[in-house]
Design a protein around this motif. Structure first.
Motif, PDB file in Angstrom:
ATOM      1  N   GLU A 108      44.575  54.502  32.458  1.00 20.51           N
ATOM      2  CA  GLU A 108      44.185  54.917  31.114  1.00 20.51           C
ATOM      3  C   GLU A 108      44.679  56.321  30.846  1.00 20.51           C
ATOM      4  N   ARG A 109      45.097  56.540  29.628  1.00 19.85           N
ATOM      5  CA  ARG A 109      45.587  57.864  29.244  1.00 19.85           C
ATOM      6  C   ARG A 109      44.420  58.734  28.790  1.00 19.85           C
ATOM      7  N   GLY A 180      59.285  56.348  23.312  1.00 14.19           N
ATOM      8  CA  GLY A 180      57.991  55.919  23.831  1.00 14.19           C
ATOM      9  C   GLY A 180      57.905  56.075  25.332  1.00 14.19           C
ATOM     10  N   VAL A 181      57.693  54.951  26.012  1.00 10.86           N
ATOM     11  CA  VAL A 181      57.601  54.972  27.476  1.00 10.86           C
ATOM     12  C   VAL A 181      58.883  54.440  28.110  1.00 10.86           C
ATOM     13  N   THR A 192      60.551  52.229  32.740  1.00 11.54           N
ATOM     14  CA  THR A 192      59.354  52.106  31.910  1.00 11.54           C
ATOM     15  C   THR A 192      58.212  52.855  32.576  1.00 11.54           C
ATOM     16  N   ARG A 194      54.238  53.854  33.050  1.00  9.83           N
ATOM     17  CA  ARG A 194      52.924  53.271  32.821  1.00  9.83           C
ATOM     18  C   ARG A 194      52.309  53.913  31.584  1.00  9.83           C
ATOM     19  N   GLN A 195      51.570  53.122  30.831  1.00 12.98           N
ATOM     20  CA  GLN A 195      51.033  53.598  29.560  1.00 12.98           C
ATOM     21  C   GLN A 195      50.121  54.811  29.717  1.00 12.98           C
ATOM     22  N   SER A 200      55.074  60.670  29.342  1.00 15.18           N
ATOM     23  CA  SER A 200      55.820  59.997  28.267  1.00 15.18           C
ATOM     24  C   SER A 200      56.013  60.900  27.054  1.00 15.18           C
ATOM     25  N   GLU A 219      59.382  50.095  36.906  1.00 14.80           N
ATOM     26  CA  GLU A 219      58.120  50.536  36.314  1.00 14.80           C
ATOM     27  C   GLU A 219      57.621  51.730  37.117  1.00 14.80           C
TER      28      GLU A 219
END
Length: 476
Positions: A108-109, A180-181, A192, A194-195, A200, A219
């Protein structure tokens, strides 16, 4: 499985072999022999890291690195950070890299300005194995560099040293943000993040941990981000200015692009600008060699010569050629372009040059005489010309309508009757109906079966009883 971007094929294996006094790596008996290119790349990287000397022998530093209970890249990272006065921080970070699942940690961000690196140090993420590695690393005796002053360092100092170490040692683990990412590594691989990673928000990333994801992407579960300004600052000594040239054969024009590059990343690229005639004259020697194959293939003399030479190579047994006759052929293109580089200075001059004669000067006898004797076309009794095919399995071959060879009783030959031409005989609809190297036998035999069928379908075309003696009206 670690993705290619986060590891180096063969590097640890080679260093281990070198520490065991295996000198000849290339001729070592591997279970699966590695390819020469990755083997050479691994040796070059070990030399750049000062783990091997210029003679390929393991260095004292290489032996020292091997005493660390880590993977090779983590060992180098730990040692470089510790030399700079960050052994305690490096011990904790490396223990995290060795034992922590960052995909869970950064799931989680956070809506704060805290960087991912600070989150690592602010969290108790180490398990029992990680804590053990951390304590081991803190006990290693690594002398600080003499230039390092005994002053308290900040978190930002550690972050900057971490990034500069990646520039020095691991440029293959740097990536540039696209949007974005999503990003692109210095190796050209898709990335990519991670969110949950704050990185990012940054222009560039140091890739610390990751795994192979779908669609041939990596990833990344932990990265340290930095800005474009920092990128330029950290790599100030590695800035390169490069000129590249593109050839437009249709317009007979050369275009120049100027690129500012740091490592594998393009920082700035100029618009494509056409060169003047004088500029083309000045750069032609360089450009013609760089783009030699492109230019040669566009010259009307080159590919027909190459096709005929390849054809003669295939027929060397029948034609009784010695194998060593063809040794000149592998680099003839480069030879002629090298000669032309100083005498030809424009597209017009190049395409007007009698290239076939220059190619033949470099061709030994009797190949030279035989290439001259091989025609590009055969003239049919009808007066039409048919291109000779020297590329197909049935070469030399011509494809012609049956009516065009009325009046021939014998199959044509080449090279003083040493080779017989294959005739692909076509119906009026231009579809093959017979392939033969014995025209006389064809007229006496299967011609009549074919004529019976085709005459019914194409009654307006001539179908004589004696095609070998039939006189066609010459094409005007």
């Amino acid at each position: 499985i670690k993705p290619e971007i986060l590891t180096s094929d063969l590097i640890e294996e080679i260093l281990t072999l070198k520490s065991c006094d295996v000198d000849d790596i290339k001729n070592f008996t591997w279970l699966d022999q590695p390819l020469e290119r990755p083997l050479g790349a691994a040796l070059a990287r070990l030399t750049n890291w000062n783990l091997l000397d210029l003679k390929g022998q393991i260095t004292e530093f290489g032996h020292r690195i091997q005493t660390l209970p880590l993977g090779l890249e983590n060992s180098l990272l730990f040692y470089r950070l510790s030399e700079a006065g960050f052994q305690k921080e490096a011990a904790y970070l490396i223990a995290c890299l060795e034992t922590t699942d960052f995909s869970k940690l950064f799931s989680e961000r956070l809506h704060t300005d805290e960087t991912d690196l600070k989150r690592i140090f602010a969290s108790s993420v180490l398990n029992a194995q990680g804590s053990k590695i951390k304590l081991q690393l803190e006990k290693f005796s690594i002398q600080k560099l003499s230039s390092i002053k005994n002053v308290e360092s900040s978190d930002e100092d550690f972050r900057k040293k971490l990034i500069t170490t990646f520039f020095d040692l691991f440029p293959h683990r740097l990536a540039k943000k696209k949007n974005g990412v999503e990003g692109l590594s210095s190796l050209g691989r898709g990335i990519t993040l991670r969110q949950g990673l704050q990185a990012s928000d940054c222009d560039y990333w140091c890739l610390l941990a990751g795994f192979n994801g779908p669609n041939n992407k990596t990833e990344v579960s932990f990265a340290v981000g930095f800005s474009k300004d920092e990128f330029i600052e950290f790599s100030a000594t590695n800035v390169q200015f490069q000129k590249s040239y593109q050839i437009d054969l249709l317009k007979r024009m050369i275009y120049k692009t100027e690129v500012k590059r740091i490592g594998q990343f393009v920082i700035n690229e100029s618009a494509k600008t056409p060169l003047s005639k004088k500029e083309i004259h000045d750069v032609w020697p360089e450009i013609s060699l760089v783009h030699a194959e492109l230019l040669l293939q566009a010259h009307p003399d080159y590919l027909p010569f190459i096709d005929k030479m390849n054809f003669l190579t295939k027929k060397k047994t029948i034609l009784n050629y010695d194998d060593d006759l063809f040794s000149f052929f592998s680099d003839i293109g480069f030879k002629v372009m090298t000669e032309l580089a100083t005498t030809v200075r424009s597209f017009d001059d190049f395409f007007a040059y009698p290239l076939l004669e220059l190619l033949l000067i470099h061709t030994p006898e009797p190949l030279r005489s035989d290439v001259r004797k091989l025609p590009d076309f055969l003239t049919m009794p009808s007066g039409k010309r048919a291109s000779l095919d020297y590329l197909s399995d049935n070469a030399p071959m011509v494809s012609v309508k049956i009516q065009d060879v009325f009046g021939w009783n014998l199959t044509p030959t080449l090279l003083d009757q040493r080779l017989t031409v294959t005739l692909e005989l076509l119906a009026p609809n231009m579809r093959p109906t017979q392939v033969t190297q014995n025209l006389k036998q064809f007229w006496l035999g299967s011609y009549f079966d074919i004529r019976k069928e085709l005459k019914a379908r194409y009654p307006k075309h001539p179908w004589p009883d004696n095609p070998a003696e039939y006189v066609l009206e010459k094409r005007k």
